[in-house]
Design an enzyme around this catalytic site. Structure first.
Site, short mmCIF file in Angstrom:
data_model
loop_
_atom_site.label_atom_id
_atom_site.label_comp_id
_atom_site.label_asym_id
_atom_site.label_seq_id
_atom_site.Cartn_x
_atom_site.Cartn_y
_atom_site.Cartn_z
N GLN A 29 0.83 -1.24 -0.12
CA GLN A 29 -0.17 -0.20 -0.13
C GLN A 29 0.84 1.23 0.01
O GLN A 29 1.71 1.41 0.79
CB GLN A 29 -0.98 -0.04 1.20
CG GLN A 29 -1.96 -1.04 1.06
CD GLN A 29 -3.10 -0.85 2.05
OE1 GLN A 29 -3.28 0.34 2.61
NE2 GLN A 29 -3.89 -1.77 2.41
N HIS A 144 4.91 5.39 1.40
CA HIS A 144 4.31 4.04 1.78
C HIS A 144 3.53 4.01 3.02
O HIS A 144 4.07 4.64 4.13
CB HIS A 144 5.72 3.18 1.78
CG HIS A 144 5.38 1.76 1.67
ND1 HIS A 144 4.68 0.91 2.61
CD2 HIS A 144 5.76 0.95 0.61
CE1 HIS A 144 4.67 -0.53 2.10
NE2 HIS A 144 5.12 -0.38 0.71
N HIS A 145 2.68 3.14 3.06
CA HIS A 145 1.61 3.02 4.48
C HIS A 145 2.51 2.35 5.63
O HIS A 145 2.19 2.59 6.75
CB HIS A 145 0.62 2.16 4.12
CG HIS A 145 -0.58 2.39 4.82
ND1 HIS A 145 -0.47 3.11 6.25
CD2 HIS A 145 -2.01 2.44 4.56
CE1 HIS A 145 -1.92 3.26 6.50
NE2 HIS A 145 -2.75 2.99 5.61
N SER A 146 3.63 1.65 5.27
CA SER A 146 4.56 1.15 6.58
C SER A 146 5.09 2.36 7.36
O SER A 146 5.76 2.16 8.30
CB SER A 146 5.59 0.22 6.12
OG SER A 146 6.33 0.81 5.13
N GLY A 148 3.62 5.26 8.40
CA GLY A 148 2.70 5.70 9.27
C GLY A 148 1.29 5.55 8.91
O GLY A 148 1.05 4.93 7.91
#
Length: 256
Positions: A29, A144-146, A148
């Protein structure tokens, strides 16, 4: 193994379970956020502002996503971030998208649709970048969703902004005011009864989730996609709402 590499690995930070989930091939994501500008974009001034912003000081925005020999994911902090690799000057026009009208909003939607299916973030740099569409006077933040969740990323983004009338002040985020009647303390019986209901409802939802996961399947419908649906062509549509209309809805709902 050299001493410098050992020292780097000692300071590596493990990726959280949620971060590892967002890096799975089925998820992967990336958040795409469009920010429109009122005035033409001065790219060099923007780069200087980002370089001096608190965002660049955040560990996640200056760390590489790496895997060790055992396949374990880590964040490795960099001493310096090359801004030129993260802020990209893009030039798009209607010739790039023949099936779209000559409208900035349509062009941006088409560009976003292409990014969402064909352009993953480069893993040899921290997992964020900003596309500057100077002709359309907007920026596209790709994060990138990683790094936050939405709330934390928006809070970080707002710390990079300032108020128009007071350039040294941070933006004011309005908060819902709670009435004094909602702050009354409940008696002990109500607290115990509420705890019992929470436990019972949690158990029911857990059982429903387990049963649904094991035996219930989604029905086939005319809009259900087939294998590889995540790679099918996508189209973004936008809708505009007046802020006054949104406030009417808010005022019509209790405790909104």
């Amino acid at each position: 193994m050299s001493c410098s590499k050992k020292k780097e690995e000692e300071y590596d930070e493990p990726v959280t379970p949620a971060g590892r989930l967002f890096h799975q091939q089925q998820m992967e994501q990336v958040i795409n956020c469009v920010v429109g500008m009122k005035h033409p974009i001065d790219l060099e001034s923007f780069k200087l502002a980002i370089k001096d912003s608190i965002m660049i000081q955040h560990p996640r925005f200056r760390s590489l996503y790496i895997k060790d020999k055992h396949g374990t994911e880590h964040w490795r902090k960099l001493e310096e971030v090359d801004i030129d690799k993260h802020i990209l000057d893009k030039n798009i026009s209607k010739q790039d998208y023949d099936d779209h009208e000559d409208d900035d909003e349509d062009l941006i939607n088409a560009y976003l649709a292409d990014l969402s299916v064909s352009t993953p973030l480069n893993m040899d740099k921290p997992l964020w970048e900003i596309h500057a569409l100077r002709a359309q006077k907007c920026f596209i933040l790709r994060i990138h969703h990683s790094l936050g969740d939405g709330v934390s990323l928006m809070s970080l983004f707002l710390t990079c902004c300032r108020r128009v009338g007071h350039p040294d002040d941070l933006p004011i985020i309005p908060s819902a005011s709670s009435s004094s009647t909602r702050k009354k303390k409940s008696n002990m019986f109500k607290k115990i009864w509420r705890l019992i209901k929470v436990c019972c409802l949690t158990l029911v939802y857990m059982l429903k989730f387990i049963v649904r996961s094991l035996w219930v399947k989604d029905e086939k419908t005319v809009i259900r996609g087939g294998n590889g649906v995540e790679l099918w062509p996508r189209k973004l549509a936008t809708a505009k709402f007046r802020l006054d209309d949104m406030k009417l809805v808010k005022n019509a709902i209790n405790n909104a």
